[in-house]
Design an enzyme around this catalytic site. Structure first.
Site, PDB file in Angstrom:
ATOM      1  N   ASP A   8      -3.870  53.369  48.848  1.00 55.70           N
ATOM      2  CA  ASP A   8      -4.583  53.437  50.111  1.00 55.70           C
ATOM      3  C   ASP A   8      -4.040  52.290  50.976  1.00 55.70           C
ATOM      4  OD1 ASP A   8      -6.641  54.135  51.982  1.00 55.70           O
ATOM      5  OD2 ASP A   8      -7.789  52.418  51.239  1.00 55.70           O
ATOM      6  N   ASP A  10      -5.782  50.587  54.233  1.00 55.05           N
ATOM      7  CA  ASP A  10      -6.763  49.593  54.688  1.00 55.05           C
ATOM      8  C   ASP A  10      -7.691  49.172  53.546  1.00 55.05           C
ATOM      9  OD1 ASP A  10      -5.669  49.914  57.244  1.00 55.05           O
ATOM     10  OD2 ASP A  10      -7.066  51.529  57.740  1.00 55.05           O
TER      11      ASP A  10
END
Ligand SMILES: [Mg+2]
Ligand SMILES: [Zn+2]
Length: 188
Positions: A8, A10
């Site tokens: 991922d 953020d």
């Protein structure tokens, strides 16, 4: 056979913000994350990013700005000798009913097709429960990090029934400790 990892963005690679990351200036790497990616690359791991970017649908930034943010990611990572093969993002909002916004696994399937990868032994590292759900749904492995929304996610996993598969996923303080573990043990 190539070894792959899905990250991922953020809250895993860079600091997250409830106000969204809307500009290259707001994109700041978490301590040790770029070094961790470079170390994983050195050990033979190829890395892709899969990220929800609903700020596009919300009109908070446009595709050119997202591209500029990703140029900053790529160039800062390159200074550490690291490389990300591809950044997949969902541009939609929660009400768009797309199939690519995590917790749905659309982008995982696209990655698997693009690079002809079987996801069975591929780890996806995320800080949100929906990252883990998407990985589970796609047939990948997953790991949670406590950075970003990770501590909150850890709390919400603890109240799930014990037989829920999300209860048994490994949890690390950050991407650097995930990388240390996987590089010393060969598995998460
Ligand atoms: Mg995140
Ligand atoms: Zn989407």
């Amino acid at each position: 056979m190539d070894k792959w990892l899905i990250l991922d963005r953020d809250g895993v690679i860079n600091y997250d913000s409830d106000q969204f990351i809307k500009s290259p200036e707001e994109w700041r790497p978490l301590p040790g994350s770029l070094e961790a990616i470079a170390a994983l690359n050195t050990a033979g791991y190829r890395i892709v990013v899969i990220s929800n970017q609903s700020g596009l649908a919300r009109g908070l930034f446009d595709l050119d700005t997202l591209e500029a943010i990703h140029q900053k990611l790529h160039s800062q990572l390159a200074k550490h000798g690291g490389q990300i093969e591809q950044i997949y993002f969902c541009p939609h909002g929660p009400d768009d009913h797309c199939t690519c916004r995590k917790p749905l696994p659309g982008l995982f399937s696209r990655f698997a097709e693009d690079f002809e990868v079987s996801l069975e032994h591929v780890y996806a590292v995320g800080d949100s429960v929906r990252d883990l759900q998407a990985a589970l749904c796609a047939g990948a492995c997953s790991a949670l990090v406590r950075t970003g929304k990770g501590e909150k996610s850890e709390q919400s996993l603890l109240v799930l029934p014990e037989n829920n598969p999300l209860r048994s996923i490994p949890i690390y303080n950050d991407l650097a400790s995930f990388a240390d573990h996987i590089l010393s043990r060969g598995t998460a």
